[in-house]
Structure formats: structure tokens, C-alpha cells
Design a protein around this motif. Structure first.
Motif, PDB file in Angstrom:
ATOM      1  N   PRO A 159       0.615  -1.255  -0.150  1.00 40.97           N
ATOM      2  CA  PRO A 159       0.408   0.192  -0.059  1.00 40.97           C
ATOM      3  C   PRO A 159       1.078   1.371   0.154  1.00 40.97           C
ATOM      4  N   LEU A 160       0.278   2.271  -0.414  1.00 39.58           N
ATOM      5  CA  LEU A 160       1.147   3.529  -0.441  1.00 39.58           C
ATOM      6  C   LEU A 160       1.761   4.183   0.954  1.00 39.58           C
ATOM      7  N   ASN A 161       1.460   4.244   1.678  1.00 39.13           N
ATOM      8  CA  ASN A 161       2.594   4.388   3.610  1.00 39.13           C
ATOM      9  C   ASN A 161       3.554   3.312   3.438  1.00 39.13           C
ATOM     10  N   LEU A 163       4.887   1.400   0.788  1.00 44.11           N
ATOM     11  CA  LEU A 163       5.644   2.499  -0.759  1.00 44.11           C
ATOM     12  C   LEU A 163       6.360   3.361  -0.202  1.00 44.11           C
ATOM     13  N   LYS A 164       6.058   4.717  -0.214  1.00 46.46           N
ATOM     14  CA  LYS A 164       7.048   4.965  -0.081  1.00 46.46           C
ATOM     15  C   LYS A 164       7.944   5.164   1.203  1.00 46.46           C
ATOM     16  N   LYS A 165       6.975   4.915   2.422  1.00 48.70           N
ATOM     17  CA  LYS A 165       8.875   4.215   3.474  1.00 48.70           C
ATOM     18  C   LYS A 165       9.555   3.462   2.023  1.00 48.70           C
ATOM     19  N   TRP A 166       9.489   2.084   1.383  1.00 50.76           N
ATOM     20  CA  TRP A 166      10.211   1.737   1.974  1.00 50.76           C
ATOM     21  C   TRP A 166      11.584   2.462   0.287  1.00 50.76           C
ATOM     22  N   VAL A 167      10.886   3.618  -0.710  1.00 52.03           N
ATOM     23  CA  VAL A 167      11.804   4.701  -0.894  1.00 52.03           C
ATOM     24  C   VAL A 167      12.329   5.100  -0.836  1.00 52.03           C
ATOM     25  N   SER A 195      -2.177   5.042  -5.460  1.00 48.47           N
ATOM     26  CA  SER A 195      -1.087   5.206  -6.721  1.00 48.47           C
ATOM     27  C   SER A 195      -0.079   5.812  -6.283  1.00 48.47           C
ATOM     28  N   MET A 196       0.861   5.789  -6.451  1.00 50.17           N
ATOM     29  CA  MET A 196       2.129   7.165  -6.283  1.00 50.17           C
ATOM     30  C   MET A 196       2.160   8.467  -7.428  1.00 50.17           C
ATOM     31  N   THR A 197       1.137   8.753  -8.046  1.00 53.16           N
ATOM     32  CA  THR A 197       0.532   9.259  -9.183  1.00 53.16           C
ATOM     33  C   THR A 197       0.004  10.281  -8.595  1.00 53.16           C
ATOM     34  N   SER A 198      -0.698   9.564  -7.322  1.00 54.16           N
ATOM     35  CA  SER A 198      -0.984  11.193  -5.909  1.00 54.16           C
ATOM     36  C   SER A 198      -0.830  11.487  -5.996  1.00 54.16           C
TER      37      SER A 198
END
Length: 367
Positions: A159-161, A163-167, A195-198
Motif C-alpha cells: 500500500p502507498l504508505n 511504498l513511500k517508506k521503501w523508497v 497510486s504514487m501518481t497521486s
């Protein structure tokens, strides 16, 4: 001149293996379960638009990719596409864009996502461009980290949260993060919010703080079942990043048929509604049947996905399943070539009627 359909479609010495080729060699072909395309088939309105565009093949396609690019931008950002359209670039499938961004990234190692195995085109491009390849369990941040989310073939999804931490944790300052969201629009009618596009503010802040450039890639040929025309896109962190990729992109890489198809297909709301309604229903039916008939097989993947990743637990069983599927005209994807997972299979989600053909073919495998 004749062509031997039994020969491999790949130059195994120079090309990364990809599925979706077996159907052409089968005289009894019924349905392709080896590809993760939409089980609904190709949208008819878009298909007709593509056919009409063939009549214009004596002209160059528009170098600015319009109006198709703006139509896709409006699909991705319904309320803010005019602010984002210049960060968007179309390509001849996702593969072209993968290669562009890997070539443009700063020097240094490449790193895959955190899953056991993922779509191999990123690794292929990094390798052919001479980058050191980090292992999935290496904690070192990389100059370019590429995550396929949802992961094809394993079906894992961050999920988005998360995903952002992984980046943040896996990309060096000044590096590139490449997020492949090709299968993410299957998520739900609210796919854009996860989505990361948001995340335009997050992307801008990360670039300002640490110089990390976040790119989001889509292959649109799976969602809209049009793999033959090649159609992908990349969302860049800034307009300047997009211009830098465009500068090294081959001119007119997206042909007139693909552009016309895209311009039409993003408006087909009924098709997407049916996709979000039927795909999870058909997938649930598939998984339930597999668990009933083959209780020792392990299935994985999110409920919304267009495929099922299966571990049969035995390489010989997997090989036999592949043979039986071909004999029935319903080829499946082996986990061995490309992914090096010899006991695994990947099957597409199809209607219960079509899946029954595959299930019948596999009945001799029951214990």
C-alpha cells in the motif's frame, strides 16, 4: 518462405525471456492463460479506433503524442491533469521507457523490489547498461531502485504508505526510484488514491530534500488487453525530468494505431466497471477451485489481480501441468524460464467457463 512455428520466439543468448508466445504454436489454441491481460478481452470501441487509424498509416504520428497523451493524463488525474500532463511521456510499451530511465539514472548499482522475484525487464536493462546488481536482501541503498507494485508474478502489493517508506530507505540521495504500477489500476475504482501518481507533494518534497527522482511506469497493454500494439507511459517527477527522457527517446516511437487506441480506451468507463466487478469474482472462483482440487498447491496474490501465482511444490508436477495445459490449448506461464522458480506456475484470471477447460486438463494431476 516457410516459418517453423515450433522454434523459440526468443534469441535466448541476447533477449530476456517473456511469456505469451506459446499460443502461436498450438493448432488447438483455445485461450491464453500465460499472460496477465484482462479476461474481458480488448475493448471494442478502442479496437475500432485503432483499426480506423490504420487508414492514416501513410502519415507520421504526432510527435507530441497528442491528443492521446492529454487523454491519458485526464484519466490519471481527473481534477488536475493540466498541471501534470507535461510530466507524462508515452512509450512503445513499458519496455522502452524502462530502458530510457535506467540509462538516464546516475551511475551506481541497481536494486530490485523487496519481493522474492519480479518482472525481469528492469534487471535486464540494468545489466546491459553495465550496472552492478544488488540482491533483493541487500540493505544498501542504490543509485536506482525499481519496484514492481503489485509485483508480477508473485502478487505481493505494498500500500502507498509502505511504498513511500521503501523508497526512502532504498534509494541513495540523488538517485532514482522507479515504481512499476502496471497492474495497480486493477485495485478498485479508487485506485488513484493508492497510486504514487497521486503523491505529487511527496515526490516534490523527496526531490527537494534528498534529490531523489521518483518515476512511475505503466504498461497499459495488460489492463486493456492490447499487448500487440505496445503502449506504455512514465510519470516523471518534474517537467524537466520528462524533457530529459524525451531528448534520448527515439522519435515517433508510439505509432498511430496505439495513439488512437489510447485516446479512445480511457473513456470506456463501462469496461473498467466490469473489470473491477468481474476480475475479483473470477479470481475467487479460480483460487477456490484450485484449493479444492489441489490442496497441496499454494496460491498467492491480491484478490483484485488478473493472475494467480501457484507453487505446486514439485518441479515435475509443474512441468506436467504445463504440458497438459498446452495439450488442451490453454497455455500457462512456467516459473522456470525468466524467474528461475521451477515449481511455480502463473495463470491468468479468466471466466469460469474458460477456466474449467484448464481445470479439466489438470485433473490427471490430482493425488
Amino acid at each position: 518462405m516457410t516459418f517453423d512455428a515450433s522454434q523459440t520466439a526468443w534469441d535466448e543468448k541476447t533477449q530476456q525471456f517473456h511469456g505469451g508466445q506459446d499460443w502461436a504454436t498450438l493448432s488447438n489454441f483455445v485461450e491464453d492463460f500465460s499472460v496477465t491481460t484482462n479476461g474481458l478481452g480488448t475493448p471494442r470501441t478502442a479496437l475500432e479506433a485503432g483499426r480506423k487509424a490504420v487508414d492514416l498509416c501513410d502519415h507520421y504520428p504526432p510527435a507530441n503524442q497528442e491528443p492521446a497523451k492529454s487523454s491519458l493524463a485526464a484519466f490519471l488525474w481527473p481534477d488536475s491533469y493540466q498541471r501534470n500532463v507535461n510530466r507524462l511521456l508515452l512509450g512503445n510499451g513499458a519496455s522502452e521507457l524502462i530502458d530510457l530511465v535506467v540509462r538516464k539514472a546516475p551511475a551506481g548499482p541497481w536494486k530490485p523490489g523487496p519481493f522474492s522475484v519480479q518482472y525481469k525487464e528492469y534487471e535486464r536493462s540494468a545489466s546491459t547498461n553495465g550496472r552492478p546488481l544488488l540482491k533483493v536482501n541487500d540493505d544498501s541503498p542504490a543509485a536506482i531502485a525499481c519496484i514492481v507494485n503489485p509485483c508480477n508474478p508473485t502478487g505481493d502489493y505494498k500500500p502507498l504508505n509502505q511504498l513511500k517508506k521503501w523508497v526512502e530507505a532504498n534509494v541513495q540521495d540523488g538517485g532514482f526510484a522507479v515504481i512499476d504500477e502496471s497492474m495497480q489500476p486493477w485495485h478498485s475504482p479508487g485506485f488513484r488514491e493508492d497510486s504514487m501518481t497521486s503523491q505529487t507533494e511527496f515526490v516534490a518534497d523527496l526531490y527537494a530534500r534528498r534529490g531523489i527522482s521518483v518515476y512511475v511506469i505503466h504498461s497499459w497493454t495488460k489492463l486493456w488487453s492490447c499487448t500487440g500494439i505496445r503502449l506504455g507511459s512514465i510519470v516523471c517527477p518534474t517537467e524537466e525530468h520528462c524533457q530529459a527522457l524525451k531528448k534520448i527517446q527515439v522519435p515517433w516511437s508510439v505509432n498511430c494505431v496505439a495513439l488512437a487506441f489510447l485516446h479512445a480506451v480511457v473513456k470506456d468507463e463501462a469496461y473498467l466497471h466490469d473489470t473491477w466487478t468481474l476480475t475479483p469474482r473470477w479470481r475467487h472462483h479460480t483460487v477456490a477451485a484450485l484449493q479444492e482440487y489441489f490442496p497441496n498447491w499454494l496460491t498467492s496474490g491480491e484478490p483484485f489481480l488478473s493472475w494467480v501465482w501457484i507453487d505446486t511444490g514439485d518441479m515435475i508436477v509443474a512441468e506436467r501441468a504445463i504440458q497438459l495445459a498446452k495439450q488442451a490449448g490453454v497455455p500457462v506461464r512456467s516459473g522456470l524460464p525468466g524467474y528461475q522458480q521451477p515449481s511455480h506456475l502463473r495463470i491468468a484470471v479468466r471466466s469460469p467457463e474458460k477456466f474449467q477447460i484448464l481445470l479439466n486438463a489438470w485433473l490427471p494431476l490430482r493425488n
